[in-house]
Design a protein around this motif. Structure first.
Motif, PDB file in Angstrom:
ATOM      1  N   ILE A  13       0.842  -1.208   0.000  1.00 41.44           N
ATOM      2  CA  ILE A  13       0.000   0.000   0.000  1.00 41.44           C
ATOM      3  C   ILE A  13       0.874   1.254   0.000  1.00 41.44           C
ATOM      4  O   ILE A  13       0.633   2.202  -0.755  1.00 41.44           O
ATOM      5  CB  ILE A  13      -0.955  -0.016   1.217  1.00 41.44           C
ATOM      6  CG1 ILE A  13      -1.893  -1.228   1.109  1.00 41.44           C
ATOM      7  CG2 ILE A  13      -1.728   1.276   1.309  1.00 41.44           C
ATOM      8  CD1 ILE A  13      -2.727  -1.459   2.314  1.00 41.44           C
ATOM      9  N   LYS A  14       1.922   1.263   0.828  1.00 44.01           N
ATOM     10  CA  LYS A  14       2.823   2.415   0.863  1.00 44.01           C
ATOM     11  C   LYS A  14       3.590   2.555  -0.453  1.00 44.01           C
ATOM     12  O   LYS A  14       3.799   3.666  -0.938  1.00 44.01           O
ATOM     13  CB  LYS A  14       3.805   2.282   2.031  1.00 44.01           C
ATOM     14  CG  LYS A  14       3.172   2.509   3.379  1.00 44.01           C
ATOM     15  CD  LYS A  14       4.214   2.446   4.461  1.00 44.01           C
ATOM     16  CE  LYS A  14       3.591   2.648   5.837  1.00 44.01           C
ATOM     17  NZ  LYS A  14       4.595   2.580   6.900  1.00 44.01           N
ATOM     18  N   LEU A  18       3.357   5.833  -2.910  1.00 43.69           N
ATOM     19  CA  LEU A  18       4.568   6.527  -3.330  1.00 43.69           C
ATOM     20  C   LEU A  18       4.637   6.605  -4.860  1.00 43.69           C
ATOM     21  O   LEU A  18       4.979   7.644  -5.432  1.00 43.69           O
ATOM     22  CB  LEU A  18       5.797   5.806  -2.777  1.00 43.69           C
ATOM     23  CG  LEU A  18       7.137   6.466  -3.040  1.00 43.69           C
ATOM     24  CD1 LEU A  18       7.211   7.825  -2.366  1.00 43.69           C
ATOM     25  CD2 LEU A  18       8.257   5.574  -2.549  1.00 43.69           C
ATOM     26  N   TYR A  19       4.271   5.532  -5.528  1.00 39.32           N
ATOM     27  CA  TYR A  19       4.265   5.506  -6.990  1.00 39.32           C
ATOM     28  C   TYR A  19       3.242   6.497  -7.546  1.00 39.32           C
ATOM     29  O   TYR A  19       3.528   7.232  -8.491  1.00 39.32           O
ATOM     30  CB  TYR A  19       3.981   4.090  -7.479  1.00 39.32           C
ATOM     31  CG  TYR A  19       3.891   3.975  -8.977  1.00 39.32           C
ATOM     32  CD1 TYR A  19       5.025   4.081  -9.759  1.00 39.32           C
ATOM     33  CD2 TYR A  19       2.665   3.771  -9.604  1.00 39.32           C
ATOM     34  CE1 TYR A  19       4.947   3.995 -11.133  1.00 39.32           C
ATOM     35  CE2 TYR A  19       2.578   3.684 -10.967  1.00 39.32           C
ATOM     36  CZ  TYR A  19       3.719   3.799 -11.743  1.00 39.32           C
ATOM     37  OH  TYR A  19       3.632   3.702 -13.104  1.00 39.32           O
ATOM     38  N   VAL A  20       2.048   6.540  -6.962  1.00 43.83           N
ATOM     39  CA  VAL A  20       1.001   7.467  -7.413  1.00 43.83           C
ATOM     40  C   VAL A  20       1.461   8.910  -7.246  1.00 43.83           C
ATOM     41  O   VAL A  20       1.277   9.756  -8.123  1.00 43.83           O
ATOM     42  CB  VAL A  20      -0.316   7.195  -6.647  1.00 43.83           C
ATOM     43  CG1 VAL A  20      -1.326   8.300  -6.871  1.00 43.83           C
ATOM     44  CG2 VAL A  20      -0.897   5.855  -7.055  1.00 43.83           C
TER      45      VAL A  20
END
Length: 125
Positions: A13-14, A18-20
């Motif tokens: 999820i993290k 971070l990618y988004v």
């Protein structure tokens, strides 16, 4: 001394968050260029066949002809002095003395003896 905090391993999820965030920043700072232009005034994209004569009224650019002629010149004619240290060797290529084939001090022509002519015949066969 303060103790260093240990980093927790990132879960899926993290990593996705971070990618988004990274993609949003890239899209925000990205610009799309749609205006293109050519930096050269005269551009011939396709050349004619080499064996066809030039078309009527079509002249070659004198600046291009001059550049081609200058590129074909020897470095001694292009520049007043050597441009690199490797050009210094052989820059002055005129001989210091006029060659005289009759002078035996400077003319060491090839001389054959019995042994050298025999070995030459052996190597040829």
């Amino acid at each position: 001394m303060p103790e260093k905090k240990k980093r927790e391993p990132m879960d899926m999820i993290k990593q996705n968050a971070l990618y988004v965030e990274t993609v949003k920043k890239e899209n925000r700072n990205q610009t799309l260029f749609t205006k293109f232009h050519i930096n050269y005034k005269k551009l011939n994209i396709l050349t004619d066949k080499p064996n066809t004569p030039p078309k009527e009224g079509e002249e070659e650019d004198p600046a291009v002809l001059l550049a081609v002629q200058r590129a074909r010149m020897e470095p001694e004619k292009k520049y007043p002095k050597p441009q690199t240290s490797s050009q210094e060797i052989g820059w002055i290529s005129t001989p210091l003395l006029a060659s005289d084939c009759g002078d035996r001090r400077f003319n060491f022509s090839r001389q054959n003896t019995d042994i050298t002519s025999y070995m030459e015949a052996v190597w040829k066969s």
